[in-house]
Design a protein around this motif. Sequence first.
Motif, mmCIF file in Angstrom:
data_model
loop_
_atom_site.group_PDB
_atom_site.id
_atom_site.type_symbol
_atom_site.label_atom_id
_atom_site.label_comp_id
_atom_site.label_asym_id
_atom_site.label_seq_id
_atom_site.Cartn_x
_atom_site.Cartn_y
_atom_site.Cartn_z
ATOM 1 N N GLU A 1 -59.582 74.511 -33.438
ATOM 2 C CA GLU A 1 -58.611 73.485 -33.041
ATOM 3 C C GLU A 1 -59.199 72.094 -33.272
ATOM 4 O O GLU A 1 -58.504 71.175 -33.662
ATOM 5 N N MET A 2 -60.518 71.977 -33.046
ATOM 6 C CA MET A 2 -61.185 70.690 -33.233
ATOM 7 C C MET A 2 -61.099 70.250 -34.692
ATOM 8 O O MET A 2 -60.748 69.125 -34.994
ATOM 9 N N ARG A 3 -61.406 71.167 -35.620
ATOM 10 C CA ARG A 3 -61.356 70.838 -37.047
ATOM 11 C C ARG A 3 -59.923 70.516 -37.457
ATOM 12 O O ARG A 3 -59.670 69.581 -38.209
ATOM 13 N N SER A 4 -58.971 71.288 -36.951
ATOM 14 C CA SER A 4 -57.562 71.033 -37.265
ATOM 15 C C SER A 4 -57.126 69.674 -36.725
ATOM 16 O O SER A 4 -56.405 68.933 -37.400
ATOM 17 N N ALA A 5 -57.559 69.343 -35.517
ATOM 18 C CA ALA A 5 -57.213 68.040 -34.926
ATOM 19 C C ALA A 5 -57.793 66.907 -35.754
ATOM 20 O O ALA A 5 -57.135 65.881 -35.978
ATOM 21 N N ILE A 6 -59.017 67.074 -36.232
ATOM 22 C CA ILE A 6 -59.640 66.044 -37.078
ATOM 23 C C ILE A 6 -58.823 65.846 -38.342
ATOM 24 O O ILE A 6 -58.549 64.719 -38.757
ATOM 25 N N ASP A 7 -58.394 66.940 -38.946
ATOM 26 C CA ASP A 7 -57.576 66.848 -40.155
ATOM 27 C C ASP A 7 -56.261 66.114 -39.895
ATOM 28 O O ASP A 7 -55.844 65.261 -40.677
ATOM 29 N N LEU B 1 -55.561 64.036 -37.395
ATOM 30 C CA LEU B 1 -55.831 62.637 -37.049
ATOM 31 C C LEU B 1 -56.156 61.810 -38.284
ATOM 32 O O LEU B 1 -55.783 60.641 -38.354
ATOM 33 N N SER B 2 -56.806 62.407 -39.256
ATOM 34 C CA SER B 2 -57.114 61.651 -40.474
ATOM 35 C C SER B 2 -55.831 61.291 -41.219
ATOM 36 O O SER B 2 -55.731 60.226 -41.814
ATOM 37 N N LEU B 3 -54.829 62.161 -41.146
ATOM 38 C CA LEU B 3 -53.528 61.837 -41.751
ATOM 39 C C LEU B 3 -52.851 60.684 -41.010
ATOM 40 O O LEU B 3 -52.252 59.802 -41.612
ATOM 41 N N LEU B 4 -52.947 60.715 -39.679
ATOM 42 C CA LEU B 4 -52.319 59.667 -38.875
ATOM 43 C C LEU B 4 -53.057 58.338 -39.006
ATOM 44 O O LEU B 4 -52.442 57.275 -39.016
ATOM 45 N N THR C 1 -52.096 55.683 -41.724
ATOM 46 C CA THR C 1 -50.827 54.960 -41.678
ATOM 47 C C THR C 1 -50.953 53.735 -40.778
ATOM 48 O O THR C 1 -51.722 53.725 -39.826
ATOM 49 N N VAL C 2 -50.197 52.693 -41.106
ATOM 50 C CA VAL C 2 -50.189 51.472 -40.311
ATOM 51 C C VAL C 2 -48.762 51.213 -39.836
ATOM 52 O O VAL C 2 -47.836 51.212 -40.638
ATOM 53 N N ASN C 3 -48.592 51.031 -38.549
ATOM 54 C CA ASN C 3 -47.282 50.765 -37.936
ATOM 55 C C ASN C 3 -46.272 51.888 -38.144
ATOM 56 O O ASN C 3 -45.075 51.668 -38.068
ATOM 57 N N HIS C 4 -46.769 53.064 -38.453
ATOM 58 C CA HIS C 4 -45.929 54.247 -38.580
ATOM 59 C C HIS C 4 -46.676 55.417 -37.962
ATOM 60 O O HIS C 4 -47.892 55.473 -37.981
ATOM 61 N N VAL C 5 -45.916 56.352 -37.434
ATOM 62 C CA VAL C 5 -46.505 57.587 -36.913
ATOM 63 C C VAL C 5 -45.683 58.726 -37.513
ATOM 64 O O VAL C 5 -44.657 59.108 -36.959
ATOM 65 N N PRO C 6 -46.120 59.226 -38.680
ATOM 66 C CA PRO C 6 -45.371 60.325 -39.294
ATOM 67 C C PRO C 6 -45.244 61.484 -38.304
ATOM 68 O O PRO C 6 -46.225 61.932 -37.730
ATOM 69 N N ILE C 7 -44.022 61.934 -38.120
ATOM 70 C CA ILE C 7 -43.747 62.872 -37.036
ATOM 71 C C ILE C 7 -44.402 64.232 -37.239
ATOM 72 O O ILE C 7 -44.895 64.822 -36.285
ATOM 73 N N CYS D 1 -50.107 67.389 -31.563
ATOM 74 C CA CYS D 1 -49.658 67.720 -30.197
ATOM 75 C C CYS D 1 -49.685 69.229 -29.960
ATOM 76 O O CYS D 1 -50.087 69.688 -28.887
ATOM 77 N N ASN D 2 -49.280 69.999 -30.955
ATOM 78 C CA ASN D 2 -49.309 71.458 -30.823
ATOM 79 C C ASN D 2 -50.741 71.982 -30.705
ATOM 80 O O ASN D 2 -50.981 72.982 -30.017
ATOM 81 N N LEU D 3 -51.688 71.305 -31.345
ATOM 82 C CA LEU D 3 -53.090 71.691 -31.196
ATOM 83 C C LEU D 3 -53.561 71.450 -29.761
ATOM 84 O O LEU D 3 -54.327 72.245 -29.208
ATOM 85 N N VAL D 4 -53.088 70.360 -29.154
ATOM 86 C CA VAL D 4 -53.424 70.093 -27.753
ATOM 87 C C VAL D 4 -52.897 71.229 -26.874
ATOM 88 O O VAL D 4 -53.597 71.707 -25.974
ATOM 89 N N VAL D 5 -51.686 71.678 -27.155
ATOM 90 C CA VAL D 5 -51.103 72.793 -26.399
ATOM 91 C C VAL D 5 -51.961 74.052 -26.570
ATOM 92 O O VAL D 5 -52.213 74.774 -25.596
#
Length: 156
Positions: free
Chosen positions: A5-11, A13-16, A19-25, A32-36
């Motif tokens: 989950e940690m590696r997936s979260a890093i991946d 987060l790197s996508l997010l 981006t500047v002033n946008h949060v691709p859904i 968020c699903n990784l947090v779950v």
Amino acid sequence: MERSEMRSAIDELSLLAATVNHVPIKPFLALCNLVVQVLDKIGPTMTVLRQDIHHNIQRLENFHDNDPSIYWDVVEILKKEANEGNAKKGPTCSKAFVALKLVPDSKTLVNILKVEDEDDDTLKEEMQNLISLLMPVLEQNKDILKAYGLDKLKCT
């Protein structure tokens, strides 16, 4: 090979972070699903938090699914709710997203933990002391549970 989950979260987060002033859904919801998933691993003690996050994810997904070409970005969803005056009324995507404010930043967390006029180094030293004293107690508790064959019990 299975990723943690940690590696997936890093991946994600790197996508997010790119981006500047946008949060691709899609990457945001994947994160968020990784947090779950992490909360699921912790166990039933996190059920209420897990359910709340899951409902917020569903709310954002449903909004996105209504018109993915417009609502590909969380910012567009927030703008729509704000412009319509709905952002603060009822269970909204805006409230689901702003719930992130509940997680304090590092400086705020340190200030919450410190007593008045205490410096960061003193707090760090106290935390290290607490951990060094707590670890043997936790190990002892584990040993006691194991001695009685109770080390595999799950919380309910």
